[in-house]
Write a protein that holds these residues in place. Structure first.
Motif, mmCIF file in Angstrom:
data_model
loop_
_atom_site.group_PDB
_atom_site.id
_atom_site.type_symbol
_atom_site.label_atom_id
_atom_site.label_comp_id
_atom_site.label_asym_id
_atom_site.label_seq_id
_atom_site.Cartn_x
_atom_site.Cartn_y
_atom_site.Cartn_z
ATOM 1 N N GLU B 54 0.849 -1.181 0.000
ATOM 2 C CA GLU B 54 0.000 0.000 0.000
ATOM 3 C C GLU B 54 0.891 1.239 0.000
ATOM 4 O O GLU B 54 1.695 1.446 0.910
ATOM 5 C CB GLU B 54 -0.895 0.005 1.248
ATOM 6 C CG GLU B 54 -1.900 1.137 1.281
ATOM 7 C CD GLU B 54 -2.728 1.106 2.559
ATOM 8 O OE1 GLU B 54 -3.579 0.207 2.703
ATOM 9 O OE2 GLU B 54 -2.518 1.999 3.409
ATOM 10 N N ARG B 57 -2.897 6.128 1.066
ATOM 11 C CA ARG B 57 -4.188 5.767 1.612
ATOM 12 C C ARG B 57 -5.024 7.021 1.822
ATOM 13 O O ARG B 57 -4.511 8.055 2.259
ATOM 14 C CB ARG B 57 -4.040 5.026 2.941
ATOM 15 C CG ARG B 57 -5.346 4.434 3.447
ATOM 16 C CD ARG B 57 -5.161 3.661 4.734
ATOM 17 N NE ARG B 57 -6.416 3.073 5.162
ATOM 18 C CZ ARG B 57 -6.817 1.834 4.853
ATOM 19 N NH1 ARG B 57 -6.029 1.050 4.152
ATOM 20 N NH2 ARG B 57 -7.989 1.388 5.261
ATOM 21 N N ASP B 62 -9.862 1.176 8.882
ATOM 22 C CA ASP B 62 -9.093 -0.054 8.696
ATOM 23 C C ASP B 62 -9.942 -1.220 8.202
ATOM 24 O O ASP B 62 -9.385 -2.254 7.798
ATOM 25 C CB ASP B 62 -8.413 -0.448 10.010
ATOM 26 C CG ASP B 62 -7.334 0.542 10.392
ATOM 27 O OD1 ASP B 62 -6.896 0.532 11.558
ATOM 28 O OD2 ASP B 62 -6.937 1.337 9.510
ATOM 29 N N SER B 65 -9.277 -2.899 3.424
ATOM 30 C CA SER B 65 -7.906 -3.357 3.239
ATOM 31 C C SER B 65 -7.760 -3.876 1.822
ATOM 32 O O SER B 65 -8.751 -4.117 1.124
ATOM 33 C CB SER B 65 -7.555 -4.453 4.247
ATOM 34 O OG SER B 65 -8.376 -5.584 4.037
#
Lengths: 109, 114
Positions: B54, B57, B62, B65
């Motif tokens: 990743e 973001r 969370d 994903s």
């Protein structure tokens, strides 16, 4: 924080009339601005980007850093221009893009 | 080249369930980005994957994903689904070494959470 504002959700224009879709942005660095278009039942696709300084399908857009704007213009609207238009802001073309809420353009025959 | 492909096209889940969405990038691309597009809104950046990691973001919890495989394809996983997760999920691919390269979008997966 990055932000893109498209003040018009809907815009209707007669065929042959000029079109202007507004886009304002806020960004602290050197922005790269894009216009994406989504025709009916098609995927989102790039229309133009300010660094290219191209005219695509008769559309142009000039980056005005003083007014933090990137309005999309076309002198004579065509029926096939009816679509959803999104203004987007990024660092580079292949990194995170921040989109506006979009403007649905309808060309009246 | 079919361009960016996504599967499935539509999906219906119930609250609390988990979902996995899939994306295959355009031939020659090595970077995959995911966006969420709620009804009446523009796409919102979730995250970007490059070299199976990743890289960037957005402002998502969370519960969201992802994963990128050696063949550059990617998955988006959402756990503990909420009604507000109902949206069109878009995948976009690009080429990392070419900063001028733009993102090519897939057709999206429409997720409905009941």
């Amino acid at each position: 924080a990055q932000r893109v504002t498209q003040p018009e959700k809907l815009l209707s224009v007669f065929k042959g009339a000029p079109v202007e879709l507004k886009c304002n942005y806020s960004y602290s660095g050197s922005p790269e601005l894009f216009w994406y278009v989504q025709y009916s039942r098609q995927r989102l696709q790039l229309l133009l980007r300010h660094i290219s300084r191209e005219s695509i399908k008769g559309f142009t857009a000039d980056l005005n850093k003083g007014e933090t704007s990137f309005h999309l213009k076309k002198p004579f609207a065509q029926e096939e221009d009816s679509a959803m238009y999104y203004c987007a802001l990024g660092n580079f073309g292949n990194e995170k893009l921040t989109f506006g809420t979009g403007t649905r353009l309808t060309i009246i025959p | 080249d079919a361009g960016v492909t996504q599967s499935p096209t539509h999906l219906i889940k119930t609250r609390g369930q988990q979902v996995t969405l899939r994306c295959s990038p355009k031939s020659g691309h090595d970077t995959v980005s995911w966006y969420q597009q709620a009804l009446g809104q523009g796409p919102q950046f979730i995250f970007q994957y490059y070299e199976e990691e990743e890289r960037q973001r957005g402002n998502f919890p969370d519960r969201f994903s992802g994963h990128q495989f050696p063949n550059y394809s990617s998955e988006l996983n959402v756990n503990a689904l909420l009604l507000g997760d109902s949206a069109l999920y878009l995948c976009a691919s690009s080429l990392a070494r070419d900063r001028r390269e733009t993102q090519y979008f897939g057709p999206g997966t429409r997720l409905l959470v009941l």
